[in-house]
Design an enzyme around this catalytic site. Structure first.
Site, PDB file in Angstrom:
ATOM      1  N   ASP A   4       3.697  10.958 -16.233  1.00  0.00           N
ATOM      2  CA  ASP A   4       2.677  11.742 -15.551  1.00  0.00           C
ATOM      3  C   ASP A   4       3.215  13.081 -15.052  1.00  0.00           C
ATOM      4  O   ASP A   4       4.426  13.341 -15.084  1.00  0.00           O
ATOM      5  CB  ASP A   4       2.077  10.938 -14.379  1.00  0.00           C
ATOM      6  CG  ASP A   4       3.136  10.258 -13.512  1.00  0.00           C
ATOM      7  OD1 ASP A   4       4.318  10.594 -13.635  1.00  0.00           O
ATOM      8  OD2 ASP A   4       2.770   9.397 -12.701  1.00  0.00           O
TER       9      ASP A   4
ATOM     10  N   ASN B  89       0.058   1.325  -2.702  1.00  0.00           N
ATOM     11  CA  ASN B  89      -1.297   0.780  -2.914  1.00  0.00           C
ATOM     12  C   ASN B  89      -1.429   0.106  -4.285  1.00  0.00           C
ATOM     13  O   ASN B  89      -2.529  -0.186  -4.727  1.00  0.00           O
ATOM     14  CB  ASN B  89      -2.342   1.884  -2.751  1.00  0.00           C
ATOM     15  CG  ASN B  89      -2.191   2.994  -3.796  1.00  0.00           C
ATOM     16  OD1 ASN B  89      -1.290   2.948  -4.642  1.00  0.00           O
ATOM     17  ND2 ASN B  89      -3.054   3.982  -3.751  1.00  0.00           N
TER      18      ASN B  89
ATOM     19  N   HIS C 202      -0.568   1.479  -7.208  1.00  0.00           N
ATOM     20  CA  HIS C 202      -0.819   2.359  -8.350  1.00  0.00           C
ATOM     21  C   HIS C 202       0.365   2.345  -9.314  1.00  0.00           C
ATOM     22  O   HIS C 202       1.504   2.054  -8.930  1.00  0.00           O
ATOM     23  CB  HIS C 202      -1.213   3.783  -7.925  1.00  0.00           C
ATOM     24  CG  HIS C 202      -0.110   4.606  -7.330  1.00  0.00           C
ATOM     25  ND1 HIS C 202      -0.281   5.371  -6.196  1.00  0.00           N
ATOM     26  CD2 HIS C 202       1.170   4.832  -7.714  1.00  0.00           C
ATOM     27  CE1 HIS C 202       0.842   6.006  -5.924  1.00  0.00           C
ATOM     28  NE2 HIS C 202       1.744   5.702  -6.832  1.00  0.00           N
TER      29      HIS C 202
ATOM     30  N   GLU D 187      -4.815   4.954 -10.105  1.00  0.00           N
ATOM     31  CA  GLU D 187      -5.032   4.546  -8.718  1.00  0.00           C
ATOM     32  C   GLU D 187      -6.006   3.371  -8.650  1.00  0.00           C
ATOM     33  O   GLU D 187      -6.793   3.168  -9.579  1.00  0.00           O
ATOM     34  CB  GLU D 187      -5.634   5.726  -7.938  1.00  0.00           C
ATOM     35  CG  GLU D 187      -4.752   6.960  -7.898  1.00  0.00           C
ATOM     36  CD  GLU D 187      -3.661   6.879  -6.846  1.00  0.00           C
ATOM     37  OE1 GLU D 187      -3.470   5.803  -6.238  1.00  0.00           O
ATOM     38  OE2 GLU D 187      -2.990   7.903  -6.628  1.00  0.00           O
TER      39      GLU D 187
HETATM   40  C1  F6R Z   1       5.953   8.562 -10.818  1.00  0.00           C
HETATM   41  C2  F6R Z   1       4.819   7.675 -10.757  1.00  0.00           C
HETATM   42  C3  F6R Z   1       4.398   6.981  -9.517  1.00  0.00           C
HETATM   43  C4  F6R Z   1       5.543   6.352  -8.737  1.00  0.00           C
HETATM   44  C5  F6R Z   1       5.035   5.631  -7.498  1.00  0.00           C
HETATM   45  C6  F6R Z   1       6.174   5.109  -6.658  1.00  0.00           C
HETATM   46  O1  F6R Z   1       6.109   9.118 -12.101  1.00  0.00           O
HETATM   47  O2  F6R Z   1       4.193   7.509 -11.748  1.00  0.00           O
HETATM   48  O3  F6R Z   1       3.453   5.992  -9.848  1.00  0.00           O
HETATM   49  O4  F6R Z   1       6.230   5.452  -9.569  1.00  0.00           O
HETATM   50  O5  F6R Z   1       4.267   6.508  -6.721  1.00  0.00           O
HETATM   51  O6  F6R Z   1       6.843   6.197  -6.102  1.00  0.00           O
HETATM   52  P1  F6R Z   1       8.263   6.029  -5.378  1.00  0.00           P
HETATM   53  O7  F6R Z   1       9.210   5.601  -6.447  1.00  0.00           O
HETATM   54  O8  F6R Z   1       8.587   7.395  -4.861  1.00  0.00           O
HETATM   55  O9  F6R Z   1       8.084   4.999  -4.335  1.00  0.00           O
END
Ligand code: F6R
Length: 241
Positions: free
Chosen positions: A67, A136, A138, A143
């Site tokens: 992403d 959450n 995601h 989401e």
């Molecule tokens: C990042 C991504 C997000 C993260 C998620 C967890 O490319 O796709 O879904 O994997 O927000 O973020 P962290 O690792 O910072 O807790």
């Protein structure tokens, strides 16, 4: 789903790096699916160590990222392209032409998303995909919602994610409000998926993920449908299971 519970972030990172290392050694032109965020930084550090000690060679490796914010310039130090260069690509012998991150400046986002999906297919799919999980639930920027778009798409960020990511920006107002993200079906094209979770902040998401119920209100629960997923989490992230 295989579950590996380890003591801490360092052990989680090493375990994930060993899985990536095996895939790279088996196929030196493999396709790695990569993510940003705090979770995979330790994995990337381990891969850099393994490159520097001569255990791994990235000369033929291709990468595809999950992403990117939209819109955002690759020069912006909060862009995921910038993150990947800084945390991994600049420290290994990978050819930058072989590193694909969604284009945060694409003029026609929908057309770009179709092409990104075709690009993944033309590479023959992803050999191993690393995923972090949002608090959450995601995955990528998929989401919690009533319904999810299966393939790469432009999406609005939820207030929850904007708030969580504002720690990296000067203010919450500076966080882009949209993102380009692979969908769950794009992610499911990966032959192997490594999900990582560390810390108490992820405990609720891990509990829901392993709760036995699949729901788009927690996209991580969909991972139960894939036939080769390993969840590597530390004791804190596993503490509510
Ligand atoms: C990042 C991504 C997000 C993260 C998620 C967890 O490319 O796709 O879904 O994997 O927000 O973020 P962290 O690792 O910072 O807790």
């Amino acid at each position: 789903m295989k579950i590996l519970v380890v003591d801490n972030y360092a052990e989680m990172s090493r375990a994930a790096a060993d899985i990536f290392g095996e895939v790279i050694k088996e196929n030196p032109t493999c396709v790695l699916g990569l993510a940003t965020g705090d979770t995979p930084i330790g994995l990337y550090d381990c891969l850099i160590d393994d490159y520097k000690t001569g255990k791994l060679d990235f000369a033929g490796v291709r990468t595809v990222n999950l992403d990117e914010y939209y819109p955002i310039s690759p020069d912006n130090d909060q862009s995921y392209r910038y993150f990947m260069n800084e945390k991994l690509f600049d420290s290994i012998n990978i050819d930058k032409k072989n590193t694909m991150v969604p284009d945060g400046l694409a003029k026609d986002a929908n057309k770009f998303c179709r092409e990104y999906e075709e690009m993944i297919d033309s590479l023959g799919g992803i050999d191993v995909q690393v995923l972090g999980v949002g608090r959450n639930g995601h995955v990528g920027f998929n989401e919690p919602e009533d319904g999810l778009y299966p393939y790469t798409h432009l999406t609005d960020l939820t207030a929850n994610t904007i708030e969580a990511n504002s720690r990296f920006f000067a203010s919450e107002a500076d966080v882009p409000k949209q993102a380009l993200t692979m969908g769950m079906s794009s992610i499911f094209k990966a032959r192997k998926i490594v999900v990582m979770a560390s810390g108490k902040g992820k405990a609720e998401a891990v509990k829901t993920m392993l709760g036995g119920r699949i729901t788009t209100s927690c996209p991580a629960t969909l991972l139960a449908l894939h036939n080769d997923v390993v969840l590597i989490c530390d004791k804190d992230a596993y503490s509510l299971v």
